[in-house]
Write a protein that holds these residues in place. Sequence first.
Motif, mmCIF file in Angstrom:
data_model
loop_
_atom_site.group_PDB
_atom_site.id
_atom_site.type_symbol
_atom_site.label_atom_id
_atom_site.label_comp_id
_atom_site.label_asym_id
_atom_site.label_seq_id
_atom_site.Cartn_x
_atom_site.Cartn_y
_atom_site.Cartn_z
ATOM 1 N N THR A 248 0.919 -1.259 0.092
ATOM 2 C CA THR A 248 0.012 -0.134 0.018
ATOM 3 C C THR A 248 0.859 1.474 -0.043
ATOM 4 N N GLU A 249 0.753 2.106 -1.041
ATOM 5 C CA GLU A 249 1.334 3.332 -1.197
ATOM 6 C C GLU A 249 0.482 4.655 -0.833
ATOM 7 N N ALA A 250 0.912 5.279 0.092
ATOM 8 C CA ALA A 250 0.206 6.436 0.517
ATOM 9 C C ALA A 250 0.863 7.654 0.242
ATOM 10 N N LEU A 251 0.450 8.515 -0.520
ATOM 11 C CA LEU A 251 1.130 9.827 -1.000
ATOM 12 C C LEU A 251 0.277 11.049 -0.148
ATOM 13 N N VAL A 252 1.227 11.731 0.599
ATOM 14 C CA VAL A 252 0.743 12.967 1.375
ATOM 15 C C VAL A 252 0.205 14.030 0.324
ATOM 16 N N LEU A 253 -1.172 14.216 0.339
ATOM 17 C CA LEU A 253 -1.644 15.600 -0.342
ATOM 18 C C LEU A 253 -1.504 16.764 0.212
ATOM 19 N N GLN A 254 -1.941 16.717 1.528
ATOM 20 C CA GLN A 254 -1.829 17.840 2.408
ATOM 21 C C GLN A 254 -1.887 17.523 3.882
ATOM 22 N N GLU A 255 -1.035 18.263 4.892
ATOM 23 C CA GLU A 255 -0.719 17.889 6.399
ATOM 24 C C GLU A 255 -0.758 19.271 7.038
ATOM 25 N N PHE A 256 -1.758 19.478 7.685
ATOM 26 C CA PHE A 256 -2.045 20.695 8.439
ATOM 27 C C PHE A 256 -2.486 20.515 9.935
ATOM 28 N N SER A 257 -1.816 20.867 10.943
ATOM 29 C CA SER A 257 -2.204 20.967 12.475
ATOM 30 C C SER A 257 -3.006 19.387 12.645
ATOM 31 N N GLY A 258 -2.017 18.536 12.430
ATOM 32 C CA GLY A 258 -2.527 17.160 12.842
ATOM 33 C C GLY A 258 -3.456 16.326 11.997
ATOM 34 N N VAL A 259 -3.633 17.129 10.926
ATOM 35 C CA VAL A 259 -4.863 16.435 9.923
ATOM 36 C C VAL A 259 -3.832 16.322 8.627
ATOM 37 N N THR A 260 -4.120 14.982 8.044
ATOM 38 C CA THR A 260 -3.170 14.453 7.080
ATOM 39 C C THR A 260 -4.081 14.099 5.919
ATOM 40 N N LEU A 261 -4.174 14.293 4.688
ATOM 41 C CA LEU A 261 -4.907 13.941 3.766
ATOM 42 C C LEU A 261 -3.953 13.074 2.600
ATOM 43 N N VAL A 262 -4.285 11.890 2.369
ATOM 44 C CA VAL A 262 -3.310 11.206 1.550
ATOM 45 C C VAL A 262 -4.317 10.392 0.589
ATOM 46 N N GLU A 263 -3.271 10.242 -0.632
ATOM 47 C CA GLU A 263 -4.135 9.543 -1.604
ATOM 48 C C GLU A 263 -3.544 7.898 -1.571
ATOM 49 N N ILE A 264 -4.385 6.972 -1.598
ATOM 50 C CA ILE A 264 -4.046 5.551 -1.258
ATOM 51 C C ILE A 264 -4.135 4.636 -2.349
ATOM 52 N N VAL A 265 -3.117 3.687 -2.759
ATOM 53 C CA VAL A 265 -3.463 2.601 -3.400
ATOM 54 C C VAL A 265 -2.698 1.463 -3.160
ATOM 55 N N SER A 266 -3.712 0.521 -3.029
ATOM 56 C CA SER A 266 -3.061 -0.907 -2.497
ATOM 57 C C SER A 266 -3.054 -1.729 -3.622
ATOM 58 N N ARG A 267 -1.908 -2.574 -3.800
ATOM 59 C CA ARG A 267 -1.584 -3.524 -4.819
ATOM 60 C C ARG A 267 -1.288 -4.933 -4.278
ATOM 61 N N ILE A 268 -1.667 -5.848 -5.332
ATOM 62 C CA ILE A 268 -1.131 -6.990 -4.858
ATOM 63 C C ILE A 268 -0.153 -7.316 -6.382
ATOM 64 N N GLY A 269 0.988 -7.539 -6.268
ATOM 65 C CA GLY A 269 2.117 -7.263 -7.516
ATOM 66 C C GLY A 269 1.631 -6.261 -8.193
ATOM 67 N N LYS A 270 1.518 -6.184 -9.296
ATOM 68 C CA LYS A 270 1.113 -4.950 -10.012
ATOM 69 C C LYS A 270 -0.373 -4.425 -10.153
ATOM 70 N N THR A 271 -1.162 -5.425 -9.567
ATOM 71 C CA THR A 271 -2.572 -5.109 -9.985
ATOM 72 C C THR A 271 -3.194 -4.343 -8.535
ATOM 73 N N ILE A 272 -3.862 -3.237 -9.006
ATOM 74 C CA ILE A 272 -4.470 -2.382 -8.058
ATOM 75 C C ILE A 272 -5.792 -3.047 -7.426
ATOM 76 N N ILE A 273 -5.697 -3.171 -6.211
ATOM 77 C CA ILE A 273 -6.899 -3.759 -5.590
ATOM 78 C C ILE A 273 -7.863 -2.891 -4.723
#
Length: 146
Positions: A110-135
């Motif tokens: 699972t890859e999480a990319l931080v889009l925004q972070e402010f005052s203890g609140v974090t917004l992330v885009e998340i993609v989970s994969r098995i191998g190269k397949t996005i699940i």
Amino acid sequence: MISNIVLPINDMDIILACIPQRAPMLMVDGLKEYDEKRIIATLTIDVGNIFVKDQILQESGLIEHMAQSVALHTGFGYYLRQEQAPIGYIGSISNLDLLQSAKIGEQINTEALVLQEFSGVTLVEIVSRIGKTIIAKGQMKTVIAK
């Protein structure tokens, strides 16, 4: 600041120092990649996982894994600074697509990319994969408890 960390990390003592969850709710078992804006965390599905039913990881388990991947990102930053990792909560989940199930023996990355972070609140885009397949993919907002 700890500087001699070598990735990937599969040492559960380090993982447990970074997140508040414990067995049987522990849903991450490795840290493949990390920087201030991104993480790749892993989970290998085993028969003892409380979210497994009929050899399949249930959707709630996949979502919990995604959330703990975000928690691991936050907690590992604290770990590197030699500070205690905070407790956090899921604030919201949006645009979530659960596309495929994971089976016993498979490893989720699972890859999480931080889009925004402010005052203890974090917004992330998340993609989970098995191998190269996005699940699964979506956005998640987490909040650090004050």
